[in-house]
Design a protein around this motif. Structure first.
Motif, PDB file in Angstrom:
ATOM      1  N   LEU A  64       0.823  -1.202   0.000  1.00 31.93           N
ATOM      2  CA  LEU A  64       0.000   0.000   0.000  1.00 31.93           C
ATOM      3  C   LEU A  64       0.857   1.252   0.000  1.00 31.93           C
ATOM      4  O   LEU A  64       1.889   1.315   0.664  1.00 31.93           O
ATOM      5  CB  LEU A  64      -0.914   0.025   1.236  1.00 31.93           C
ATOM      6  N   LYS A  65       0.394   2.236  -0.744  1.00 33.86           N
ATOM      7  CA  LYS A  65       0.960   3.578  -0.646  1.00 33.86           C
ATOM      8  C   LYS A  65       0.233   4.319   0.467  1.00 33.86           C
ATOM      9  O   LYS A  65      -0.916   4.017   0.794  1.00 33.86           O
ATOM     10  CB  LYS A  65       0.799   4.327  -1.967  1.00 33.86           C
ATOM     11  N   ALA A  66       0.898   5.287   1.047  1.00 31.34           N
ATOM     12  CA  ALA A  66       0.274   6.080   2.112  1.00 31.34           C
ATOM     13  C   ALA A  66      -1.010   6.733   1.601  1.00 31.34           C
ATOM     14  O   ALA A  66      -1.041   7.300   0.507  1.00 31.34           O
ATOM     15  CB  ALA A  66       1.248   7.140   2.602  1.00 31.34           C
ATOM     16  N   GLY A  67      -2.080   6.630   2.381  1.00 36.47           N
ATOM     17  CA  GLY A  67      -3.362   7.235   2.003  1.00 36.47           C
ATOM     18  C   GLY A  67      -4.302   6.310   1.271  1.00 36.47           C
ATOM     19  O   GLY A  67      -5.451   6.699   0.994  1.00 36.47           O
ATOM     20  N   THR A  68      -3.874   5.084   0.952  1.00 38.32           N
ATOM     21  CA  THR A  68      -4.766   4.130   0.279  1.00 38.32           C
ATOM     22  C   THR A  68      -5.873   3.693   1.241  1.00 38.32           C
ATOM     23  O   THR A  68      -5.602   3.298   2.370  1.00 38.32           O
ATOM     24  CB  THR A  68      -3.984   2.896  -0.194  1.00 38.32           C
ATOM     25  N   GLU A  69      -7.125   3.768   0.782  1.00 42.01           N
ATOM     26  CA  GLU A  69      -8.259   3.424   1.651  1.00 42.01           C
ATOM     27  C   GLU A  69      -8.243   1.942   2.001  1.00 42.01           C
ATOM     28  O   GLU A  69      -8.159   1.081   1.125  1.00 42.01           O
ATOM     29  CB  GLU A  69      -9.576   3.781   0.976  1.00 42.01           C
ATOM     30  N   VAL A  70      -8.342   1.652   3.287  1.00 39.54           N
ATOM     31  CA  VAL A  70      -8.413   0.276   3.768  1.00 39.54           C
ATOM     32  C   VAL A  70      -9.864  -0.127   4.018  1.00 39.54           C
ATOM     33  O   VAL A  70     -10.324  -1.182   3.582  1.00 39.54           O
ATOM     34  CB  VAL A  70      -7.577   0.106   5.051  1.00 39.54           C
ATOM     35  N   VAL A  71     -10.608   0.729   4.724  1.00 39.61           N
ATOM     36  CA  VAL A  71     -12.001   0.460   5.052  1.00 39.61           C
ATOM     37  C   VAL A  71     -12.620   1.760   5.553  1.00 39.61           C
ATOM     38  O   VAL A  71     -11.905   2.657   6.004  1.00 39.61           O
ATOM     39  CB  VAL A  71     -12.105  -0.653   6.126  1.00 39.61           C
ATOM     40  N   THR A  72     -13.944   1.871   5.452  1.00 35.88           N
ATOM     41  CA  THR A  72     -14.637   3.033   6.007  1.00 35.88           C
ATOM     42  C   THR A  72     -15.175   2.694   7.393  1.00 35.88           C
ATOM     43  O   THR A  72     -15.451   1.536   7.706  1.00 35.88           O
ATOM     44  CB  THR A  72     -15.795   3.480   5.107  1.00 35.88           C
ATOM     45  N   LEU A  73     -15.342   3.720   8.204  1.00 37.16           N
ATOM     46  CA  LEU A  73     -15.889   3.573   9.549  1.00 37.16           C
ATOM     47  C   LEU A  73     -16.937   4.654   9.752  1.00 37.16           C
ATOM     48  O   LEU A  73     -16.657   5.844   9.521  1.00 37.16           O
ATOM     49  CB  LEU A  73     -14.776   3.679  10.602  1.00 37.16           C
ATOM     50  N   GLN A  74     -18.130   4.233  10.178  1.00 34.21           N
ATOM     51  CA  GLN A  74     -19.237   5.168  10.348  1.00 34.21           C
ATOM     52  C   GLN A  74     -19.873   4.983  11.714  1.00 34.21           C
ATOM     53  O   GLN A  74     -20.138   3.852  12.129  1.00 34.21           O
ATOM     54  CB  GLN A  74     -20.305   4.955   9.267  1.00 34.21           C
ATOM     55  N   ALA A  75     -20.122   6.102  12.386  1.00 31.07           N
ATOM     56  CA  ALA A  75     -20.929   6.126  13.606  1.00 31.07           C
ATOM     57  C   ALA A  75     -22.195   6.911  13.273  1.00 31.07           C
ATOM     58  O   ALA A  75     -22.133   8.123  13.048  1.00 31.07           O
ATOM     59  CB  ALA A  75     -20.160   6.778  14.749  1.00 31.07           C
ATOM     60  N   ILE A  76     -23.339   6.230  13.216  1.00 30.97           N
ATOM     61  CA  ILE A  76     -24.554   6.845  12.667  1.00 30.97           C
ATOM     62  C   ILE A  76     -25.690   6.946  13.674  1.00 30.97           C
ATOM     63  O   ILE A  76     -26.852   7.082  13.283  1.00 30.97           O
ATOM     64  CB  ILE A  76     -25.007   6.091  11.409  1.00 30.97           C
ATOM     65  N   ASP A  77     -25.399   6.842  14.945  1.00 28.96           N
ATOM     66  CA  ASP A  77     -26.423   7.071  15.969  1.00 28.96           C
ATOM     67  C   ASP A  77     -25.869   8.014  17.034  1.00 28.96           C
ATOM     68  O   ASP A  77     -25.036   7.602  17.852  1.00 28.96           O
ATOM     69  CB  ASP A  77     -26.860   5.764  16.615  1.00 28.96           C
ATOM     70  N   PRO A  78     -26.290   9.282  17.000  1.00 25.73           N
ATOM     71  CA  PRO A  78     -27.296   9.887  16.113  1.00 25.73           C
ATOM     72  C   PRO A  78     -26.732  10.153  14.720  1.00 25.73           C
ATOM     73  O   PRO A  78     -25.550   9.940  14.463  1.00 25.73           O
ATOM     74  CB  PRO A  78     -27.622  11.195  16.830  1.00 25.73           C
ATOM     75  N   ILE A  79     -27.623  10.632  13.829  1.00 28.83           N
ATOM     76  CA  ILE A  79     -27.232  10.952  12.466  1.00 28.83           C
ATOM     77  C   ILE A  79     -27.677  12.370  12.162  1.00 28.83           C
ATOM     78  O   ILE A  79     -28.620  12.886  12.769  1.00 28.83           O
ATOM     79  CB  ILE A  79     -27.848   9.944  11.472  1.00 28.83           C
ATOM     80  N   TYR A  80     -26.970  13.011  11.234  1.00 27.71           N
ATOM     81  CA  TYR A  80     -27.292  14.395  10.868  1.00 27.71           C
ATOM     82  C   TYR A  80     -28.081  14.433   9.556  1.00 27.71           C
ATOM     83  O   TYR A  80     -27.894  13.586   8.677  1.00 27.71           O
ATOM     84  CB  TYR A  80     -26.027  15.223  10.688  1.00 27.71           C
ATOM     85  N   ALA A  81     -28.947  15.435   9.441  1.00 22.50           N
ATOM     86  CA  ALA A  81     -29.609  15.768   8.180  1.00 22.50           C
ATOM     87  C   ALA A  81     -29.249  17.215   7.858  1.00 22.50           C
ATOM     88  O   ALA A  81     -29.654  18.132   8.566  1.00 22.50           O
ATOM     89  CB  ALA A  81     -31.122  15.605   8.295  1.00 22.50           C
ATOM     90  N   ASP A  82     -28.437  17.406   6.823  1.00 24.52           N
ATOM     91  CA  ASP A  82     -28.015  18.741   6.406  1.00 24.52           C
ATOM     92  C   ASP A  82     -28.902  19.208   5.260  1.00 24.52           C
ATOM     93  O   ASP A  82     -29.150  18.461   4.298  1.00 24.52           O
ATOM     94  CB  ASP A  82     -26.557  18.726   5.945  1.00 24.52           C
ATOM     95  N   PHE A  83     -29.388  20.438   5.337  1.00 25.21           N
ATOM     96  CA  PHE A  83     -30.219  20.988   4.270  1.00 25.21           C
ATOM     97  C   PHE A  83     -30.015  22.494   4.191  1.00 25.21           C
ATOM     98  O   PHE A  83     -29.441  23.111   5.099  1.00 25.21           O
ATOM     99  CB  PHE A  83     -31.697  20.652   4.483  1.00 25.21           C
ATOM    100  N   PHE A  84     -30.472  23.088   3.083  1.00 19.02           N
ATOM    101  CA  PHE A  84     -30.258  24.502   2.821  1.00 19.02           C
ATOM    102  C   PHE A  84     -31.603  25.227   2.794  1.00 19.02           C
ATOM    103  O   PHE A  84     -32.549  24.780   2.133  1.00 19.02           O
ATOM    104  CB  PHE A  84     -29.518  24.696   1.498  1.00 19.02           C
ATOM    105  N   VAL A  85     -31.666  26.328   3.511  1.00 17.28           N
ATOM    106  CA  VAL A  85     -32.889  27.116   3.634  1.00 17.28           C
ATOM    107  C   VAL A  85     -32.714  28.427   2.877  1.00 17.28           C
ATOM    108  O   VAL A  85     -31.730  29.138   3.106  1.00 17.28           O
ATOM    109  CB  VAL A  85     -33.205  27.408   5.115  1.00 17.28           C
ATOM    110  N   PRO A  86     -33.615  28.766   1.951  1.00 15.31           N
ATOM    111  CA  PRO A  86     -33.519  30.055   1.255  1.00 15.31           C
ATOM    112  C   PRO A  86     -33.524  31.224   2.235  1.00 15.31           C
ATOM    113  O   PRO A  86     -34.108  31.141   3.315  1.00 15.31           O
ATOM    114  CB  PRO A  86     -34.763  30.067   0.357  1.00 15.31           C
ATOM    115  N   GLN A  87     -32.886  32.290   1.842  1.00 12.34           N
ATOM    116  CA  GLN A  87     -32.713  33.445   2.727  1.00 12.34           C
ATOM    117  C   GLN A  87     -34.041  33.976   3.257  1.00 12.34           C
ATOM    118  O   GLN A  87     -34.136  34.386   4.414  1.00 12.34           O
ATOM    119  CB  GLN A  87     -31.976  34.550   1.975  1.00 12.34           C
ATOM    120  N   ARG A  88     -35.089  33.950   2.428  1.00 15.74           N
ATOM    121  CA  ARG A  88     -36.380  34.521   2.859  1.00 15.74           C
ATOM    122  C   ARG A  88     -37.021  33.733   3.997  1.00 15.74           C
ATOM    123  O   ARG A  88     -37.912  34.234   4.679  1.00 15.74           O
ATOM    124  CB  ARG A  88     -37.334  34.624   1.678  1.00 15.74           C
ATOM    125  N   PHE A  89     -36.592  32.471   4.191  1.00 17.44           N
ATOM    126  CA  PHE A  89     -37.127  31.656   5.278  1.00 17.44           C
ATOM    127  C   PHE A  89     -36.167  31.534   6.458  1.00 17.44           C
ATOM    128  O   PHE A  89     -36.473  30.835   7.428  1.00 17.44           O
ATOM    129  CB  PHE A  89     -37.455  30.244   4.780  1.00 17.44           C
TER     130      PHE A  89
END
Length: 368
Positions: free
Chosen positions: A182-207
């Motif tokens: 492996l070269k440095a930075g090669t992905e081995v595996v992903t790790l996720q902690a999803i409890d709690p989880i985020y929901a990102d969204f965009f709100v128009p300026q008028r709201f």
């Protein structure tokens, strides 16, 4: 002969006209009877319910913690200590690269540092007896520091060849195998902690004035049709994006069953005011016309039997199977919710069932 033909033709015309007049008279005579034949339909009572004022947005789910794990240095994979999809605790060793001369160098510099410490203590005693100069003591001190630094560098290099879980979570799919270089930075595996989880969204300026930390959100996803996940706004960016004129908002949702997965599309409903009272009917009761929408209102002259009148209504927000009525109906009135395509104004109907729309605006899933 010609006169005879004309007489026959004339008699034929008279007979045809008489038949037409008789048919028209018979139709007029029978039409009141047909009009009074009751049509069987399904009726629904118009209700006044409480709906929460909401704004609707499109968001993206994001893990509470999430990263792609990789080694910081090049090397040959010697050991793998995990399985794809495994849950791990923070600090768990997941994989190791082959060690070369690093352990030997670590032992070497550790021994040198120990010897430097002995020499430093001996020369300090000699210095107090005025047997050696201060320069000797200073040399011993700096030599000890240098060898300790070399020892720590080798220890850090050994640690870099062990891949550890930075936090507790669930692993993804393994991307490497033992014996692979492996070269440095090669992905081995992903790790996720999803409890709690985020929901990102965009709100128009008028709201943006309606958004504040603690506001309630309801999130729905395609893979869990009919189920709503509730959470609260936990953060917003302090500025409006100059390019899109939107405010980025983050909501946090509990996710113990892990039904919400990072990267997924989410429909976000943001509650911005208190509940309001509103008139609702099933969307199936509406008849759509170019000039507006109408419903058939039932006026009962006896139980289960009545006369319908077509009435123009003004519709509002739709939620699932229900739609709000801004004007044209009152709570408690009965309307036709099924079978209205067979009706005309002032038709006599028999209602086979009188139901009420539920307060939950959950869409029904049609059977394929």
């Amino acid at each position: 002969m010609r006169r005879r033909s004309r007489l026959i033709f004339g008699f034929g015309i008279v007979a045809l006209a008489a038949s037409g007049l008789y048919a028209i008279h018979a139709w007029h005579a029978s039409s009141p009877i047909i009009q009074n034949v009751p049509v069987t339909v399904t009726a629904t009572i118009v209700r006044q319910v409480s709906w929460q004022s909401e704004l609707h947005f499109v968001g993206t789910l994001r893990a509470h913690w999430g990263t792609a794990l990789s080694f910081q240095t090049d090397g040959l994979v010697s050991r793998i200590h995990f399985h794809s999809g495994q849950r791990v605790e923070a600090g768990t060793i997941l994989a190791q690269l082959q060690l070369n001369d690093e352990p030997g160098l670590f032992v070497k510099y550790t021994a040198q540092a120990d010897l430097d410490l002995i020499n430093l203590n001996r020369d300090k005693a000699q210095f107090e007896a005025h047997a050696v100069s201060r320069a000797i003591v200073d040399h011993d001190r700096l030599t000890l520091a240098a060898d300790r630094a070399q020892r720590d560098a080798e220890d850090a290099l050994i640690a870099m060849k062990s891949l550890k879980a930075p936090f507790s979570g669930r692993l993804g799919i393994r991307r490497v195998d033992p014996g692979q270089y492996l070269k440095a930075g090669t992905e081995v595996v992903t790790l996720q902690a999803i409890d709690p989880i985020y929901a990102d969204f965009f709100v128009p300026q008028r709201f943006s004035e309606f958004v504040h930390v603690g506001a309630i959100v309801a999130v729905s996803i395609d893979s869990a049709s009919g189920h709503v996940f509730h959470g609260r706004v936990t953060a917003t960016t302090p500025t409006i994006d100059a390019a899109s004129r939107t405010l980025m908002v983050r909501a946090t949702l509990p996710n113990a069953d892990e039904r919400l997965l990072p990267g997924g599309f989410a429909s976000v409903d943001l509650a911005y005011e208190g509940p309001r009272s509103i008139i609702v009917i099933p969307q199936a009761a509406l008849i759509y016309h170019p000039y507006g929408n109408t419903v058939f209102v039932v006026t009962y002259d006896q139980p289960g039997r009545g006369v319908v009148r077509e009435r123009l209504v003004v519709t509002g927000e739709a939620r699932g199977d229900l739609i709000a009525i801004s004007s044209g109906l009152r709570a408690g009135e009965a309307i036709v919710s099924a079978g209205q395509m067979k009706l005309r104004d002032k038709a006599v109907v028999m209602t086979s069932d009188v139901g009420q729309p539920g307060e939950d605006a959950a869409p029904s899933v049609p059977e394929e």
